[in-house]
Scaffold this motif. Structure first.
Motif, PDB file in Angstrom:
ATOM      1  N   PHE A 113      36.608  38.507  34.298  1.00 11.89           N
ATOM      2  CA  PHE A 113      37.525  39.582  34.627  1.00 11.89           C
ATOM      3  C   PHE A 113      38.176  39.215  35.953  1.00 11.89           C
ATOM      4  CE2 PHE A 113      37.295  43.559  32.247  1.00 11.89           C
ATOM      5  CZ  PHE A 113      38.347  44.266  32.812  1.00 11.89           C
ATOM      6  N   PRO A 114      39.464  38.920  35.991  1.00 18.97           N
ATOM      7  CA  PRO A 114      40.068  38.510  37.259  1.00 18.97           C
ATOM      8  C   PRO A 114      40.337  39.700  38.170  1.00 18.97           C
ATOM      9  CG  PRO A 114      41.748  38.610  35.568  1.00 18.97           C
ATOM     10  CD  PRO A 114      40.430  38.909  34.888  1.00 18.97           C
ATOM     11  N   ALA A 115      40.547  39.410  39.429  1.00 18.49           N
ATOM     12  CA  ALA A 115      41.092  40.406  40.335  1.00 18.49           C
ATOM     13  C   ALA A 115      42.566  40.528  39.955  1.00 18.49           C
ATOM     14  CB  ALA A 115      40.943  39.938  41.784  1.00 18.49           C
ATOM     15  N   LEU A 116      43.048  41.735  39.715  1.00 18.38           N
ATOM     16  CA  LEU A 116      44.395  41.927  39.177  1.00 18.38           C
ATOM     17  C   LEU A 116      45.342  42.576  40.170  1.00 18.38           C
ATOM     18  CD1 LEU A 116      43.739  43.327  35.586  1.00 18.38           C
ATOM     19  CD2 LEU A 116      44.541  41.046  36.200  1.00 18.38           C
ATOM     20  N   ILE A 117      46.572  42.095  40.135  1.00 19.21           N
ATOM     21  CA  ILE A 117      47.683  42.760  40.788  1.00 19.21           C
ATOM     22  C   ILE A 117      48.640  43.100  39.655  1.00 19.21           C
ATOM     23  CG2 ILE A 117      49.623  42.550  42.390  1.00 19.21           C
ATOM     24  CD1 ILE A 117      47.965  40.389  43.861  1.00 19.21           C
ATOM     25  N   THR A 118      48.962  44.382  39.518  1.00 14.89           N
ATOM     26  CA  THR A 118      49.851  44.819  38.444  1.00 14.89           C
ATOM     27  C   THR A 118      51.016  45.579  39.041  1.00 14.89           C
ATOM     28  OG1 THR A 118      47.938  45.034  36.985  1.00 14.89           O
ATOM     29  CG2 THR A 118      49.957  46.110  36.271  1.00 14.89           C
ATOM     30  N   ARG A 119      52.202  45.076  38.803  1.00 13.77           N
ATOM     31  CA  ARG A 119      53.435  45.745  39.216  1.00 13.77           C
ATOM     32  C   ARG A 119      54.360  45.731  38.005  1.00 13.77           C
ATOM     33  NH1 ARG A 119      54.118  44.327  45.078  1.00 13.77           N
ATOM     34  NH2 ARG A 119      52.105  44.897  45.939  1.00 13.77           N
ATOM     35  N   GLY A 120      54.266  46.765  37.199  1.00 18.07           N
ATOM     36  CA  GLY A 120      55.043  46.802  35.959  1.00 18.07           C
ATOM     37  C   GLY A 120      54.561  45.707  35.026  1.00 18.07           C
ATOM     38  N   ASP A 121      55.490  44.880  34.564  1.00 17.89           N
ATOM     39  CA  ASP A 121      55.140  43.778  33.676  1.00 17.89           C
ATOM     40  C   ASP A 121      54.726  42.514  34.424  1.00 17.89           C
ATOM     41  OD1 ASP A 121      55.552  45.216  31.353  1.00 17.89           O
ATOM     42  OD2 ASP A 121      57.659  44.637  31.171  1.00 17.89           O
ATOM     43  N   VAL A 122      54.751  42.557  35.740  1.00 21.67           N
ATOM     44  CA  VAL A 122      54.296  41.417  36.536  1.00 21.67           C
ATOM     45  C   VAL A 122      52.790  41.590  36.754  1.00 21.67           C
ATOM     46  CG1 VAL A 122      54.468  40.150  38.712  1.00 21.67           C
ATOM     47  CG2 VAL A 122      56.524  41.162  37.692  1.00 21.67           C
ATOM     48  N   ILE A 123      52.029  40.667  36.205  1.00 16.87           N
ATOM     49  CA  ILE A 123      50.574  40.702  36.303  1.00 16.87           C
ATOM     50  C   ILE A 123      50.119  39.393  36.956  1.00 16.87           C
ATOM     51  CG2 ILE A 123      48.387  40.963  35.063  1.00 16.87           C
ATOM     52  CD1 ILE A 123      50.308  43.293  34.547  1.00 16.87           C
ATOM     53  N   ILE A 124      49.339  39.517  38.015  1.00 19.95           N
ATOM     54  CA  ILE A 124      48.793  38.335  38.673  1.00 19.95           C
ATOM     55  C   ILE A 124      47.272  38.455  38.601  1.00 19.95           C
ATOM     56  CG2 ILE A 124      48.596  37.030  40.838  1.00 19.95           C
ATOM     57  CD1 ILE A 124      51.338  38.301  41.615  1.00 19.95           C
ATOM     58  N   GLY A 125      46.631  37.445  38.012  1.00 21.10           N
ATOM     59  CA  GLY A 125      45.181  37.418  37.913  1.00 21.10           C
ATOM     60  C   GLY A 125      44.619  36.344  38.822  1.00 21.10           C
ATOM     61  N   ILE A 126      43.568  36.675  39.553  1.00 21.02           N
ATOM     62  CA  ILE A 126      42.954  35.738  40.492  1.00 21.02           C
ATOM     63  C   ILE A 126      41.474  35.623  40.160  1.00 21.02           C
ATOM     64  CG2 ILE A 126      42.502  35.237  42.937  1.00 21.02           C
ATOM     65  CD1 ILE A 126      44.821  37.384  43.448  1.00 21.02           C
ATOM     66  N   SER A 127      40.992  34.384  40.062  1.00 21.00           N
ATOM     67  CA  SER A 127      39.591  34.183  39.708  1.00 21.00           C
ATOM     68  C   SER A 127      39.015  32.981  40.440  1.00 21.00           C
ATOM     69  CB  SER A 127      39.481  33.948  38.194  1.00 21.00           C
ATOM     70  OG  SER A 127      38.160  33.603  37.850  1.00 21.00           O
ATOM     71  N   THR A 128      37.731  33.058  40.719  1.00 23.93           N
ATOM     72  CA  THR A 128      36.976  31.908  41.227  1.00 23.93           C
ATOM     73  C   THR A 128      36.002  31.464  40.136  1.00 23.93           C
ATOM     74  OG1 THR A 128      35.339  33.373  42.234  1.00 23.93           O
ATOM     75  CG2 THR A 128      37.157  32.621  43.657  1.00 23.93           C
ATOM     76  N   SER A 129      36.372  31.732  38.882  1.00 26.46           N
ATOM     77  CA  SER A 129      35.529  31.436  37.711  1.00 26.46           C
ATOM     78  C   SER A 129      34.175  32.127  37.807  1.00 26.46           C
ATOM     79  CB  SER A 129      35.379  29.922  37.521  1.00 26.46           C
ATOM     80  OG  SER A 129      36.643  29.342  37.245  1.00 26.46           O
ATOM     81  N   LEU A 135      35.924  36.514  47.147  1.00 29.41           N
ATOM     82  CA  LEU A 135      37.105  35.728  47.520  1.00 29.41           C
ATOM     83  C   LEU A 135      38.295  36.127  46.653  1.00 29.41           C
ATOM     84  CD1 LEU A 135      38.540  33.512  49.095  1.00 29.41           C
ATOM     85  CD2 LEU A 135      37.577  31.839  47.476  1.00 29.41           C
ATOM     86  N   SER A 136      38.076  36.326  45.355  1.00 31.96           N
ATOM     87  CA  SER A 136      39.160  36.769  44.470  1.00 31.96           C
ATOM     88  C   SER A 136      39.720  38.098  44.964  1.00 31.96           C
ATOM     89  CB  SER A 136      38.658  36.937  43.035  1.00 31.96           C
ATOM     90  OG  SER A 136      38.214  35.708  42.519  1.00 31.96           O
ATOM     91  N   ARG A 137      38.836  39.014  45.302  1.00 34.62           N
ATOM     92  CA  ARG A 137      39.258  40.330  45.783  1.00 34.62           C
ATOM     93  C   ARG A 137      40.045  40.209  47.088  1.00 34.62           C
ATOM     94  NH1 ARG A 137      35.494  45.630  46.929  1.00 34.62           N
ATOM     95  NH2 ARG A 137      37.137  46.838  47.912  1.00 34.62           N
ATOM     96  N   THR A 138      39.558  39.385  48.010  1.00 32.94           N
ATOM     97  CA  THR A 138      40.230  39.206  49.294  1.00 32.94           C
ATOM     98  C   THR A 138      41.614  38.592  49.100  1.00 32.94           C
ATOM     99  OG1 THR A 138      38.085  38.943  50.376  1.00 32.94           O
ATOM    100  CG2 THR A 138      40.014  38.147  51.588  1.00 32.94           C
ATOM    101  N   LEU A 139      41.719  37.614  48.205  1.00 30.34           N
ATOM    102  CA  LEU A 139      43.022  37.008  47.912  1.00 30.34           C
ATOM    103  C   LEU A 139      43.966  38.038  47.283  1.00 30.34           C
ATOM    104  CD1 LEU A 139      41.907  33.520  46.568  1.00 30.34           C
ATOM    105  CD2 LEU A 139      43.233  33.971  48.648  1.00 30.34           C
TER     106      LEU A 139
END
Length: 185
Positions: A113-129, A135-139
């Protein structure tokens, strides 16, 4: 091993959440905007999960988990502290080719489950596997601060322009230049 990032259409897909605590609640809140059919199985749930059930946003089964609860599941979120149950669900999911995420136990996950940034249809997922979720949350927090507030409207403008251009390399180059301009890069 690093995980390959993939964005999956969850609309109408059956997601089973085992557990009804705060962690399960956070996962559910992240999933809801993607319009899956969520079933929560837990003898006890948070007030918010209870409210979401009453609002018809999820199906609540208030009892202990049973393996048949996973029938028709596309994805399973295991949000319980019981490692034996996590392992049992993971092994079942692996055999049945069901995506499985055991919260805070990467060894019992087929996806992270990545750390997510959601702005409408722009989705950014961040993961350290799954190795360093902090670190994912901080990023995520850092990127949320530096991304333009109007990112959703920028995406909508670019989408409209793109629809009016013929497919091909020239469209790609125009869209890259326009994206850079609108993002002030």
């Amino acid at each position: 091993m690093p995980h390959f990032p993939a964005f999956v259409n969850l609309e109408g897909k059956q997601i089973v959440v085992v557990g009804g605590g705060k962690i399960a609640e956070r996962k559910i809140e992240k999933l809801l905007p993607f319009k899956p059919c969520i079933k929560v199985v837990s003898p006890k749930v948070t007030e918010n999960i209870e409210r979401l059930s009453k609002e018809g946003k999820l199906h609540l089964v208030k009892r202990k988990f049973l393996l048949p609860d996973l029938r028709k599941a596309f994805m399973v979120i295991v949000a319980v502290d019981n490692v034996n149950l996590q392992k049992r669900i993971y092994n079942y999911c692996k055999r049945k080719h069901i995506f499985c995420n055991a919260v805070d136990s990467p060894e019992f996950c087929t996806f992270i489950f990545p750390a997510l940034i959601t702005r409408g249809d722009v989705i950014i997922g961040i993961s350290t596997s799954g190795k360093v979720p902090a670190l994912s949350r901080t990023l995520r927090e850092y990127l949320q601060r530096i991304l333009p507030e109007d990112l959703e409207s920028i995406e909508k403008k670019l989408e409209k322009v793109r629809k009016g251009l013929p497919k091909g390399r020239e469209r790609q180059q125009i869209m890259i230049r326009l994206s850079r301009k609108l993002l002030n890069l």
